[in-house]
Scaffold this motif. Structure first.
Motif, PDB file in Angstrom:
ATOM      1  N   VAL A 108       5.604  14.256 -11.971  1.00 32.41           N
ATOM      2  CA  VAL A 108       5.889  12.767 -11.782  1.00 32.41           C
ATOM      3  C   VAL A 108       5.107  12.551 -10.487  1.00 32.41           C
ATOM      4  O   VAL A 108       4.351  13.013  -9.601  1.00 32.41           O
ATOM      5  N   GLU A 109       4.796  11.005 -10.648  1.00 30.41           N
ATOM      6  CA  GLU A 109       3.984  10.369  -9.550  1.00 30.41           C
ATOM      7  C   GLU A 109       4.719   9.883  -8.442  1.00 30.41           C
ATOM      8  O   GLU A 109       5.648   9.361  -8.534  1.00 30.41           O
ATOM      9  N   ILE A 110       4.454  10.423  -6.949  1.00 25.92           N
ATOM     10  CA  ILE A 110       5.013  10.074  -5.825  1.00 25.92           C
ATOM     11  C   ILE A 110       4.483   8.805  -5.343  1.00 25.92           C
ATOM     12  O   ILE A 110       3.173   8.701  -5.267  1.00 25.92           O
ATOM     13  N   ARG A 111       4.941   7.503  -5.184  1.00 23.06           N
ATOM     14  CA  ARG A 111       4.252   6.410  -4.422  1.00 23.06           C
ATOM     15  C   ARG A 111       5.058   5.990  -3.181  1.00 23.06           C
ATOM     16  O   ARG A 111       6.322   5.710  -3.130  1.00 23.06           O
ATOM     17  N   ALA A 112       4.726   6.450  -1.993  1.00 32.66           N
ATOM     18  CA  ALA A 112       5.302   6.455  -0.949  1.00 32.66           C
ATOM     19  C   ALA A 112       4.927   5.634   0.183  1.00 32.66           C
ATOM     20  O   ALA A 112       3.798   5.291   0.336  1.00 32.66           O
ATOM     21  N   HIS A 138       7.954   7.866 -10.131  1.00 33.70           N
ATOM     22  CA  HIS A 138       7.504   7.401 -11.550  1.00 33.70           C
ATOM     23  C   HIS A 138       6.964   8.577 -12.540  1.00 33.70           C
ATOM     24  O   HIS A 138       6.680   9.554 -12.034  1.00 33.70           O
ATOM     25  N   SER A 139       7.369   8.458 -13.785  1.00 39.83           N
ATOM     26  CA  SER A 139       6.863   9.037 -14.704  1.00 39.83           C
ATOM     27  C   SER A 139       5.425   8.774 -15.000  1.00 39.83           C
ATOM     28  O   SER A 139       5.231   7.682 -15.126  1.00 39.83           O
ATOM     29  N   THR A 140       4.622   9.667 -15.475  1.00 40.15           N
ATOM     30  CA  THR A 140       3.365   9.773 -15.837  1.00 40.15           C
ATOM     31  C   THR A 140       3.305   9.066 -17.262  1.00 40.15           C
ATOM     32  O   THR A 140       2.244   8.339 -17.727  1.00 40.15           O
ATOM     33  N   VAL A 148       0.739  -1.315   0.089  1.00 38.52           N
ATOM     34  CA  VAL A 148       0.041  -0.077  -0.184  1.00 38.52           C
ATOM     35  C   VAL A 148       0.974   1.130   0.160  1.00 38.52           C
ATOM     36  O   VAL A 148       1.737   1.197   0.668  1.00 38.52           O
ATOM     37  N   ALA A 149       0.414   2.135  -0.904  1.00 39.08           N
ATOM     38  CA  ALA A 149       1.431   3.337  -0.898  1.00 39.08           C
ATOM     39  C   ALA A 149       0.598   4.481  -1.086  1.00 39.08           C
ATOM     40  O   ALA A 149      -0.424   4.658  -1.743  1.00 39.08           O
ATOM     41  N   GLU A 150       0.926   5.701  -0.714  1.00 37.74           N
ATOM     42  CA  GLU A 150       0.461   7.148  -0.872  1.00 37.74           C
ATOM     43  C   GLU A 150       0.669   7.567  -2.354  1.00 37.74           C
ATOM     44  O   GLU A 150       2.097   7.273  -2.895  1.00 37.74           O
ATOM     45  N   ARG A 151      -0.123   8.051  -2.993  1.00 38.70           N
ATOM     46  CA  ARG A 151       0.108   8.442  -4.463  1.00 38.70           C
ATOM     47  C   ARG A 151      -0.110   9.991  -4.420  1.00 38.70           C
ATOM     48  O   ARG A 151      -1.250  10.494  -4.133  1.00 38.70           O
ATOM     49  N   HIS A 152       0.947  10.708  -4.978  1.00 39.16           N
ATOM     50  CA  HIS A 152       0.549  12.001  -5.331  1.00 39.16           C
ATOM     51  C   HIS A 152       1.417  12.300  -6.587  1.00 39.16           C
ATOM     52  O   HIS A 152       2.075  11.839  -7.184  1.00 39.16           O
ATOM     53  N   LEU A 153       0.716  13.627  -7.340  1.00 44.52           N
ATOM     54  CA  LEU A 153       1.723  14.300  -8.435  1.00 44.52           C
ATOM     55  C   LEU A 153       2.182  15.599  -8.023  1.00 44.52           C
ATOM     56  O   LEU A 153       1.457  16.330  -7.261  1.00 44.52           O
TER      57      LEU A 153
END
Length: 342
Positions: A225-229, A237-239, A191-196
């Motif tokens: 870029v997409e942040i998965r924390a 990650h790149s979009t 499970v990861a937080e996702r942000h742009l």
């Protein structure tokens, strides 16, 4: 009025939070929460204690509960928690799920049910009070780990009791419940937080008050870029996938605290460092251009640009009658007054 329901072994579990308030305030921990999952057929309980209710902690408690029961029930019942449901809707309408809840439920192969009234998950709500009265009441703890150990020690005592609703030993029905559960997948769901978030001109991405680097050759300034924390790492990650279909740009350990900069030096390859810039002792500096004397100003425009020079421009002076003759107009004269003519 409502209709009472019964379930078969392994068919359902109910999930809820409990607020244990300031039970660890003397240890500097302001709030403690209890996560509960109860198997609906046997009332076999699971509980663990946390200091937060964020998305990662919520589903990490699910993994611990599945390991405790030895499998996954067919359905899980929740209330209107934001970590599962994105918004509230009217009864009878489809409930929009959180993207991570969809991924988590798909990975462990269970269905999500929303309780529209408290009686829809009364079995787990009753368990919150039972744990509070029989595990926490009248005791002091120094950590959440100690609280978890207290619940684990109490579980055999609970399973040896006969439940007042089905009048059977909880442990005996729990054995049938556990056998009917679905097996756990080989790998846990991450499970990861996702942000742009945009990339800065220094190839750094800000997240959680800290900075993380990305490869300079793969991004451009202000690119999203997409942040998965997760709790332990941050993945960028790149979009848009590259030619090989890969979107991962960088992986870093998650910083502790704020104001930390985590940079991989290889990400700055190709950027100017300033080390190749020429230096001089000052002897071969170019001489400044000499200023022109005021008399060498060329053209009226340059003269007007300098006020001091503009004051020295000679302007021709002629009477107004010259312009009257050129235009053929009668010169303006004033009529003598009556007093003068008389």
């Amino acid at each position: 009025m409502h209709r009472r329901f019964e379930v078969i072994p392994g068919a359902q579990a109910q999930v809820d939070w409990g607020n244990e308030a300031k039970i660890l305030a003397h240890m500097g921990i302001p709030k403690v929460y209890s996560f509960h999952m109860t198997l609906s057929y046997s009332r076999d309980p699971f509980c663990c204690f946390t200091t937060g209710q964020d998305l990662q902690t919520f589903f990490d408690c699910h993994r611990r509960a599945f390991a405790h029961f030895g499998g996954v029930p067919m359905t899980l019942v929740y209330d209107r928690t934001k970590t599962v449901f994105r918004c509230h809707v009217a009864p009878g309408e489809a409930v929009p799920l959180h993207p991570e809840a969809v991924g988590f439920a798909g990975h462990y192969d269970f269905d999500v049910l929303a309780a529209y009234r408290p009686t829809g998950k009364g079995r787990v709500e009753r368990q919150v009070l039972i744990v509070r009265d029989h595990v926490l009441s009248g005791r002091s703890f120094s950590s959440v780990e100690e609280m978890d150990a207290a619940f684990t020690a109490w579980v055999p005592q609970r399973r040896a009791q006969a439940h007042r609703a089905h009048q059977q030993i909880i442990g005996e029905r729990a054995a049938r419940d556990h056998v009917a559960l679905k097996p756990l997948p080989e790998t846990p769901y991450l499970v990861a937080e996702r942000h742009l978030w945009p990339v800065g001109k220094d190839c750094l991405v800000a997240f959680g008050g800290n900075l993380y680097s990305v490869p300079a050759r793969k991004v451009r300034p202000r690119q999203l870029v997409e942040i998965r924390a997760t709790k332990s790492q941050v993945m960028l990650h790149s979009t848009v996938a590259d030619n090989s279909g890969v979107t991962l740009l960088a992986t870093h350990p998650r910083a502790i605290g704020r104001g930390v900069r985590i940079v991989e030096e290889a990400h700055w390859d190709g950027l100017p460092t300033g080390k190749g810039r020429r230096t001089t002792t000052g002897d071969d500096l170019p001489r400044p251009r000499p200023e022109r004397p005021p008399g060498e100003q060329t053209g009226p425009l340059q003269a007007l640009l300098h006020r001091a020079a503009a004051t020295r421009i000679e302007v021709g002076r002629r009477p107004l009658s010259v312009y009257d003759e050129l235009t053929g107009t009668r010169p303006f004269t004033t009529r003598p007054s009556t007093r003068e003519t008389s």
